[in-house]
Design an enzyme around this catalytic site. Structure first.
Site, mmCIF file in Angstrom:
data_model
loop_
_atom_site.group_PDB
_atom_site.id
_atom_site.type_symbol
_atom_site.label_atom_id
_atom_site.label_comp_id
_atom_site.label_asym_id
_atom_site.label_seq_id
_atom_site.Cartn_x
_atom_site.Cartn_y
_atom_site.Cartn_z
ATOM 1 N N TYR A 218 0.843 -1.197 0.000
ATOM 2 C CA TYR A 218 0.000 0.000 0.000
ATOM 3 C C TYR A 218 0.877 1.244 0.000
ATOM 4 O O TYR A 218 1.717 1.436 0.882
ATOM 5 C CB TYR A 218 -0.896 -0.014 1.234
ATOM 6 C CG TYR A 218 -2.080 0.905 1.163
ATOM 7 C CD1 TYR A 218 -3.317 0.433 0.721
ATOM 8 C CD2 TYR A 218 -1.998 2.232 1.553
ATOM 9 C CE1 TYR A 218 -4.427 1.265 0.672
ATOM 10 C CE2 TYR A 218 -3.096 3.071 1.517
ATOM 11 C CZ TYR A 218 -4.310 2.586 1.072
ATOM 12 O OH TYR A 218 -5.411 3.412 1.024
ATOM 13 N N TYR B 104 -5.647 5.328 -7.241
ATOM 14 C CA TYR B 104 -5.889 5.230 -5.810
ATOM 15 C C TYR B 104 -7.300 4.692 -5.603
ATOM 16 O O TYR B 104 -8.282 5.422 -5.692
ATOM 17 C CB TYR B 104 -5.744 6.607 -5.151
ATOM 18 C CG TYR B 104 -6.066 6.623 -3.680
ATOM 19 C CD1 TYR B 104 -5.278 5.913 -2.771
ATOM 20 C CD2 TYR B 104 -7.137 7.350 -3.188
ATOM 21 C CE1 TYR B 104 -5.562 5.924 -1.418
ATOM 22 C CE2 TYR B 104 -7.436 7.375 -1.829
ATOM 23 C CZ TYR B 104 -6.642 6.658 -0.951
ATOM 24 O OH TYR B 104 -6.925 6.667 0.396
#
Length: 388
Positions: free
Chosen positions: A297, A341
């Protein structure tokens, strides 16, 4: 207890379908429609129909409730529906929830999804606006009055301490940005397709919250992503090779807050990801040397370095060199810095493609992938493996 022992979920379920909308800065449609489009594509990919689905999982932050998405997709009766909190920290936990349901016989086919207009609608990067009083929000009262209003400003505090602790400069973060954009440049689905960067580009980008520059920060994206989870046995009869969930875990550390855990003994690490790492290794029976690809991430580059260290892939303070030397392929879709994203859900999809052998940046023979969810918050992770 699971904090100290192997759990029983490893190898019980698999990701059998993946689907997404296009990734854009202005989708031109509602978040509900984005969710429905992604779910339908994922079901088609899995060779299943809406009538096969009996479970739904999403994020607490999602504006499209499970039953609403089910109705709009033509899904019938549901025996399981669930939501996971803490923003991007929920990504891998949605799959964990699905695996729990499948392993317990509560549901047979569970769809995990996330959809938002994060660029054209509410932009997280705009910082804290009006919030209703809450126990969770009380912690922000120690930070907001001093100008720490955005996710970048919160992460900058830990990033500065990391550099100080290990005697590094902000260039250390640039290696992550360069690697992500390298892979995004060859990924047609990525927003930054065809646009790689150099360390010099990173160093020349403007400050956002020192020591973070523009190229240390993820995008703001409109789009949707969905995943289909079912038993390994059922997945074997479907069109694509199963991506077996060898381990799934959630983690919160001591003195944990949501993005503002500034009162811990050490700000140069991510204890919540350490909790996840230990459980993933215990349950999967694997270790750092067994990984073929890592999907970490990357809402902000410093936390990628800290994750590598929490998972034991390198020593403390050594992650920048680890990335620069290319010791493990990272974020082969371009990550959230380069592709989109989507609160980490698109990273899970990329891990599945790597195990299927269908990634546009395919790692030859990839059979084991680590995926992580949002950092700085209570978080989650997965180890996915090829079947057999």
């Amino acid at each position: 207890m699971s904090l100290r022992t192997r759990d029983a979920l490893g190898g019980r379920a698999a990701i059998a379908g993946i689907g997404a909308t296009e990734f854009s800065k202005d989708s031109g449609r509602s978040e509900l429609r984005l969710a429905v489009e992604a779910v339908r594509v994922a079901l088609d990919d899995a060779g299943l129909t809406p009538g096969d689905v009996d479970g739904m999982v999403t994020f607490t932050m999602d504006t499209s409730p499970e039953i609403t998405v089910a109705q709009a997709c033509g899904i019938g009766e549901l025996s399981f529906f669930s939501r996971v909190h803490y923003g991007g920290g929920a990504a891998c936990a949605t799959v964990q929830q699905a695996v729990l349901a499948v392993a317990a016989g509560v549901a047979d086919v569970v769809v995990c999804y996330r959809a938002f207009n994060e660029r054209s609608g509410r932009r997280f990067g705009a910082g804290v606006q009006h919030r209703e009083p809450s126990a969770e929000g009380a912690a922000l009262g120690w930070s907001l009055p001093f100008g720490l209003l955005t996710p970048a400003s919160w992460v900058a505090m830990a990033a500065q301490r990391y550099l100080h602790t290990h005697g590094l400069t902000p260039e250390a973060f640039g290696h992550v940005a360069v690697v992500d954009r390298k892979y995004a440049a060859t990924n047609p689905a990525a927003y930054f397709h065809g646009r790689p960067i150099t360390l010099a580009d990173h160093a020349a980008s403007r400050w956002i919250a020192e020591p973070l520059r523009l190229l240390d920060c993820c995008q703001e994206t409109d789009g949707g992503q969905a995943l289909v989870v079912t038993s390994v046995e059922r997945a074997r009869d479907l069109p694509h090779p199963p991506a077996v969930v060898a381990a799934a875990a959630q983690g919160a550390g001591r003195a944990q807050e949501q993005m503002t855990s500034f009162y811990r003994d050490d700000l140069a690490g991510l204890p919540e990801m350490g909790v996840v790492a230990r459980q993933l290794w215990r349950t999967s029976g694997l270790g750092p040397a067994d990984l073929d690809v890592g999907i970490l991430y990357d809402h902000f580059t410093p936390f990628v370095l800290m994750q590598l260290e929490e998972f034991g892939l390198c020593g403390r303070g050594e992650a920048a060199a680890f990335v620069a030397e290319g010791r493990l392929p990272l974020n082969t879709h371009g990550g959230q810095l380069g592709e989109a994203y989507l609160h980490g859900m698109n990273g899970i999809a990329e891990a599945v493609r790597q195990l299927r052998g269908t990634s546009v940046n395919q790692i030859p023979g990839a059979a084991t992938s680590l995926v992580t969810a949002g950092t700085g918050v209570p978080t989650s992770g997965l180890v996915l493996t090829a079947d057999g």
